[in-house]
Design an enzyme around this catalytic site. Structure first.
Site, PDB file in Angstrom:
ATOM      1  N   CYS A  27       0.214   3.604   2.951  1.00 35.27           N
ATOM      2  CA  CYS A  27       0.748   3.051   4.203  1.00 35.27           C
ATOM      3  C   CYS A  27       2.234   3.349   4.331  1.00 35.27           C
ATOM      4  O   CYS A  27       2.734   3.660   5.425  1.00 35.27           O
ATOM      5  CB  CYS A  27       0.512   1.540   4.256  1.00 35.27           C
ATOM      6  SG  CYS A  27      -1.223   1.053   4.165  1.00 35.27           S
ATOM      7  N   CYS A  73       0.836  -1.204   0.000  1.00 34.97           N
ATOM      8  CA  CYS A  73       0.000   0.000   0.000  1.00 34.97           C
ATOM      9  C   CYS A  73       0.873   1.258   0.000  1.00 34.97           C
ATOM     10  O   CYS A  73       1.610   1.505   0.969  1.00 34.97           O
ATOM     11  CB  CYS A  73      -0.920  -0.017   1.222  1.00 34.97           C
ATOM     12  SG  CYS A  73      -1.815   1.518   1.507  1.00 34.97           S
TER      13      CYS A  73
END
Length: 246
Positions: free
Chosen positions: A54, A51
């Site tokens: 993230c 991600c």
């Protein structure tokens, strides 16, 4: 001199590519120890290695974790790729997802993702204005435990599909066909048992009429074996009148 500059430049590039330093205060949560969240105050982040958002959050989150002792809280993280059951319990549908937890009360954080904002969120108790997660969505509820099982099952199916396609060389359409056939077979078996159970509990057709006839016969026998008080009195009176006439 040139070699020294090149060495320093290489060190800087290597440090930048290595990513942010992980805080020693950051707690890794998984399927076994996640219930620690039910005690005390926490901030927890759900993320995945693939991600991009993230990865952007890592630096701020690790810096925030360094403040955990000063704030009197615990800061943790969950990798959803290795803990699918937890992503199911918390209904994580977007990454990264952040929760604030205090004494078992869960609230989803939706503010800006910066270290100073995380700190003020805890210090100023800004979580009080956020509605807690309702009981039916509470991660420790029975229904969410069922959802966690389904998330684990879906992850296992995906891993099996990848194994068949990548390791065994089976075409994707054949793997999907296999899973579709198994799903239909299990559905037919489950439906068969459900029909049997319903038929036993709520009989229909000939069985229902037979049971109704048996019930009527029993009621008829009871009625014939018991005379009403009026009928008995009538018989007694007739007997007495016959005696008087004689």
């Amino acid at each position: 001199m040139l070699l020294r500059l090149l060495a320093v430049l290489g060190f800087v590039v290597a440090s930048a590519s290595a990513g942010p330093t992980r805080s020693s205060k950051l707690i890794f949560l998984n399927e076994e120890n996640w219930e620690d969240l039910l005690k005390g105050e926490w901030m927890i982040e759900f993320h995945a290695p693939w991600c991009p958002a993230c990865k952007d959050l890592q630096k701020a989150w690790n810096a925030f974790a360094d403040w955990s002792d000063d704030l009197g809280i615990k800061v943790g993280e969950v990798d959803v790729t290795v803990n699918p059951g937890l992503s199911g319990r918390f209904l994580v549908t977007a990454l990264p997802t952040i929760y604030h937890v205090k004494d078992g009360v869960f609230r989803q954080y939706s503010g800006t993702r910066d270290k100073s904002d995380f700190i003020s969120f805890v210090e100023d108790k800004k979580y009080r204005v956020i509605d807690p997660v309702p009981d039916y969505k509470h991660p420790n509820s029975k229904q969410m435990a069922v959802v966690a099982v389904f998330f684990k099952l879906s992850m296992a199916v995906r891993d099996l599909h990848n194994h068949l396609v990548e390791d065994k060389g089976i075409p994707s359409w054949a793997s999907y066909g296999l899973f579709a056939g198994v799903t239909l077979a299990l559905g037919c078996v489950l439906g068969f048992f459900i029909v049997i159970i319903i038929d036993q509990v709520f009989p229909t057709g000939p069985r229902k009429s037979q049971q109704a006839k048996k019930t009527e016969k029993k009621d008829t026998k009871k009625d014939s074996g018991t005379e009403s008080p009026t009928k008995k009195n009538g018989n007694n009176n007739n007997t007495k009148e016959t005696k008087k006439t004689k």
